[in-house]
Design a protein around this motif. Sequence first.
Motif, PDB file in Angstrom:
ATOM      1  N   VAL A   1       1.461  -0.976   0.058  1.00 21.41           N
ATOM      2  CA  VAL A   1      -0.148  -0.284   0.260  1.00 21.41           C
ATOM      3  C   VAL A   1       0.730   1.466   0.169  1.00 21.41           C
ATOM      4  O   VAL A   1       0.833   2.104  -1.424  1.00 21.41           O
ATOM      5  N   MET A   2       2.211   0.909   0.830  1.00 16.81           N
ATOM      6  CA  MET A   2       2.967   2.388   1.086  1.00 16.81           C
ATOM      7  C   MET A   2       3.610   2.755  -0.443  1.00 16.81           C
ATOM      8  O   MET A   2       3.276   4.313  -0.572  1.00 16.81           O
ATOM      9  N   PHE A   3       4.395   1.517  -0.801  1.00 15.79           N
ATOM     10  CA  PHE A   3       4.388   1.820  -2.395  1.00 15.79           C
ATOM     11  C   PHE A   3       3.700   2.282  -3.663  1.00 15.79           C
ATOM     12  O   PHE A   3       3.804   2.595  -4.278  1.00 15.79           O
ATOM     13  N   ASP A   4       2.173   1.801  -3.285  1.00 14.88           N
ATOM     14  CA  ASP A   4       1.078   1.763  -4.047  1.00 14.88           C
ATOM     15  C   ASP A   4       1.302   3.493  -4.277  1.00 14.88           C
ATOM     16  O   ASP A   4       1.040   3.999  -5.626  1.00 14.88           O
ATOM     17  N   ALA A   5       1.189   4.154  -2.458  1.00 11.09           N
ATOM     18  CA  ALA A   5       0.584   5.314  -3.224  1.00 11.09           C
ATOM     19  C   ALA A   5       1.615   5.927  -3.099  1.00 11.09           C
ATOM     20  O   ALA A   5       1.580   7.519  -4.228  1.00 11.09           O
ATOM     21  N   LEU A   6       3.403   6.294  -3.477  1.00 10.01           N
ATOM     22  CA  LEU A   6       3.948   6.851  -3.596  1.00 10.01           C
ATOM     23  C   LEU A   6       4.574   6.712  -4.686  1.00 10.01           C
ATOM     24  O   LEU A   6       4.264   7.811  -6.015  1.00 10.01           O
ATOM     25  N   LEU A   7       4.113   5.545  -5.667  1.00 13.63           N
ATOM     26  CA  LEU A   7       3.885   5.598  -7.093  1.00 13.63           C
ATOM     27  C   LEU A   7       3.086   6.323  -7.578  1.00 13.63           C
ATOM     28  O   LEU A   7       2.748   6.137  -9.046  1.00 13.63           O
ATOM     29  N   LEU A   8       1.875   6.460  -6.892  1.00  9.25           N
ATOM     30  CA  LEU A   8       0.372   7.320  -7.259  1.00  9.25           C
ATOM     31  C   LEU A   8       0.654   9.167  -7.270  1.00  9.25           C
ATOM     32  O   LEU A   8       0.711   8.764  -8.684  1.00  9.25           O
ATOM     33  N   GLY A   9       2.030   9.498  -6.837  1.00  5.35           N
ATOM     34  CA  GLY A   9       2.190  10.329  -7.262  1.00  5.35           C
ATOM     35  C   GLY A   9       3.070  10.393  -7.915  1.00  5.35           C
ATOM     36  O   GLY A   9       3.676  11.446  -8.948  1.00  5.35           O
ATOM     37  N   ILE A  10       4.089   9.712  -7.994  1.00  3.07           N
ATOM     38  CA  ILE A  10       4.977   9.452  -9.267  1.00  3.07           C
ATOM     39  C   ILE A  10       3.932   9.596 -10.373  1.00  3.07           C
ATOM     40  O   ILE A  10       4.466  10.456 -11.564  1.00  3.07           O
TER      41      ILE A  10
ATOM     42  N   LEU B  37      -3.599   8.707 -18.005  1.00  4.37           N
ATOM     43  CA  LEU B  37      -4.704   8.691 -16.934  1.00  4.37           C
ATOM     44  C   LEU B  37      -5.388   7.576 -16.599  1.00  4.37           C
ATOM     45  O   LEU B  37      -5.885   7.263 -15.233  1.00  4.37           O
ATOM     46  N   ILE B  38      -5.588   5.776 -17.455  1.00  6.50           N
ATOM     47  CA  ILE B  38      -5.934   5.503 -16.631  1.00  6.50           C
ATOM     48  C   ILE B  38      -5.208   4.604 -16.034  1.00  6.50           C
ATOM     49  O   ILE B  38      -5.227   3.756 -14.592  1.00  6.50           O
ATOM     50  N   SER B  39      -3.512   4.373 -15.761  1.00  8.61           N
ATOM     51  CA  SER B  39      -2.921   4.331 -14.737  1.00  8.61           C
ATOM     52  C   SER B  39      -3.128   4.602 -13.682  1.00  8.61           C
ATOM     53  O   SER B  39      -3.151   3.982 -12.402  1.00  8.61           O
ATOM     54  N   SER B  40      -3.368   5.536 -13.920  1.00  5.77           N
ATOM     55  CA  SER B  40      -3.219   6.452 -12.288  1.00  5.77           C
ATOM     56  C   SER B  40      -4.719   6.413 -11.529  1.00  5.77           C
ATOM     57  O   SER B  40      -4.887   5.677 -10.217  1.00  5.77           O
ATOM     58  N   ILE B  41      -5.579   6.170 -12.332  1.00  2.00           N
ATOM     59  CA  ILE B  41      -6.416   5.362 -11.900  1.00  2.00           C
ATOM     60  C   ILE B  41      -6.570   4.005 -11.154  1.00  2.00           C
ATOM     61  O   ILE B  41      -6.988   4.405 -10.464  1.00  2.00           O
ATOM     62  N   THR B  42      -5.761   3.465 -12.129  1.00  2.00           N
ATOM     63  CA  THR B  42      -6.013   2.019 -11.491  1.00  2.00           C
ATOM     64  C   THR B  42      -4.785   2.142 -10.214  1.00  2.00           C
ATOM     65  O   THR B  42      -5.679   1.436  -9.210  1.00  2.00           O
ATOM     66  N   LEU B  43      -3.904   2.468 -10.338  1.00  2.00           N
ATOM     67  CA  LEU B  43      -3.254   2.789  -8.789  1.00  2.00           C
ATOM     68  C   LEU B  43      -4.454   3.799  -7.718  1.00  2.00           C
ATOM     69  O   LEU B  43      -4.085   2.891  -6.647  1.00  2.00           O
ATOM     70  N   LEU B  44      -5.168   4.600  -7.679  1.00  2.00           N
ATOM     71  CA  LEU B  44      -6.029   4.902  -6.678  1.00  2.00           C
ATOM     72  C   LEU B  44      -6.768   4.168  -6.563  1.00  2.00           C
ATOM     73  O   LEU B  44      -7.080   3.820  -4.905  1.00  2.00           O
ATOM     74  N   LEU B  45      -7.479   2.968  -7.720  1.00  2.00           N
ATOM     75  CA  LEU B  45      -7.705   2.142  -7.178  1.00  2.00           C
ATOM     76  C   LEU B  45      -7.590   0.724  -6.662  1.00  2.00           C
ATOM     77  O   LEU B  45      -8.589   0.291  -5.298  1.00  2.00           O
ATOM     78  N   LEU B  46      -6.434   1.137  -6.350  1.00  2.00           N
ATOM     79  CA  LEU B  46      -5.590  -0.825  -5.549  1.00  2.00           C
ATOM     80  C   LEU B  46      -5.238  -0.089  -4.237  1.00  2.00           C
ATOM     81  O   LEU B  46      -6.045  -0.932  -3.636  1.00  2.00           O
ATOM     82  N   VAL B  47      -5.222   1.687  -4.119  1.00  2.00           N
ATOM     83  CA  VAL B  47      -4.852   1.789  -2.888  1.00  2.00           C
ATOM     84  C   VAL B  47      -5.932   1.649  -1.979  1.00  2.00           C
ATOM     85  O   VAL B  47      -6.563   1.184  -0.828  1.00  2.00           O
ATOM     86  N   TRP B  48      -7.370   1.968  -3.531  1.00  2.00           N
ATOM     87  CA  TRP B  48      -8.269   2.067  -2.001  1.00  2.00           C
ATOM     88  C   TRP B  48      -9.266   0.862  -1.434  1.00  2.00           C
ATOM     89  O   TRP B  48      -9.926   1.162  -0.969  1.00  2.00           O
TER      90      TRP B  48
END
Lengths: 195, 185
Positions: A116-125, A171-182
């Motif tokens: 989760v932590m790396f997902d959130a960091l990668l979401l920012g990047i 944009l779709i990949s960042s939404i996917t990362l967002l969904l992963l953290v959610w």
Amino acid sequence: MASSDAQEAPLKSSTYEPEYKSSFGLVVDVALRVLLFATALAAIIVMVTSEQTKMIPVAPGKLMPRTAKFNHSPAFIYFVAALSVAGLYSIITGALSALALLKSHGHSTKLQAHFVMFDALLLGIVAAATGAAGGVAYIGLKGNSHSNWNKICHIYGSYCFHFSASLILSLISSITLLLLVWLSVYVLSKKVARR
Amino acid sequence: MDLQYKEGINNGRIGGVKRTDLALRLLALVLTLTAAVVLGVNKQTTTVAITLSPSLPPVKLPVTAKWHYMSAFVYFVIVNAVACAYTALSLVLTLATKGGKKNVSSMVVIFDLLMVVLLFSAIGATGAVGLIGYEGNSHVEWQKVCHVLDKFCHRVMTAMGLSFIGSVAYLLLIVFAVINAYKRL
């Protein structure tokens, strides 16, 4: 199994969780990571193959071939780098999640916390990469009269088309990362509520 | 597990909300507000000396830069203003419910993540546009402007740095929320 766990003192998060029987969260997790890998790879490929050469009139009557490539702008280089990191990360974590799905006891909680932590960091990047490429592409599309930056998309049509496609994909990949953290937050709240 | 919420001050919490949570939200509030204001009042007028021909003295042309000339800067100010308003709202909500309501804290985590995405994308856009202004792009004939408008560019960089620390604060909020949840398991 659950009763013997309750009799022990609550260990720290390095133990496996045998009560996590529902694997719905893990299936969605693996599916989202596969989607992330696919969109990141597609965005990189579309961006890298966007080179276009056109004859530009540099002086009245003289035509010169001018090329537009993705590495002419540092924002696009950062975009490709960030998305390749995202693709690599999604391969590693997707493989680990798929392994956890095949085993019966699911994820260890320590591993999931790190995910989760790396997902959130990668979401920012990835979000920063999307924003940067979007900003430069917008100037390329509309131009900026105040600073005399001319638009280029009316000349290099296919270059700009590749760009908008890879922007939508990122944009779709960042939404996917967002969904992963959610999803991880949701699974976590279910686990805490079940305790 | 609900008793832990009601213990209040002795558990590292102020009014039921963890101290680090409160500190990070206040930091994010102050920083996003400052970043939005610094870029929102950013403008500079200078003169550029242009030599039309060697015999005449150079002509001084006025050059103005305002923040709303660039769409990326407009996006940056809007996103920072939204983040600041959201932080104020979430501060009020978490203090009012004393960290006790599960629905409120889940919604706050969800929207925190949205704020992370928006803030990072705004920083990326401003950074990219600022870099073009700083270095220019010879391949598409975009001239650099920061050697003339230096105060403007410095303020843009300051606003970007402040907003970056604010967005890292949001990221840490999410990380701490997840760590605390895992500690309770």
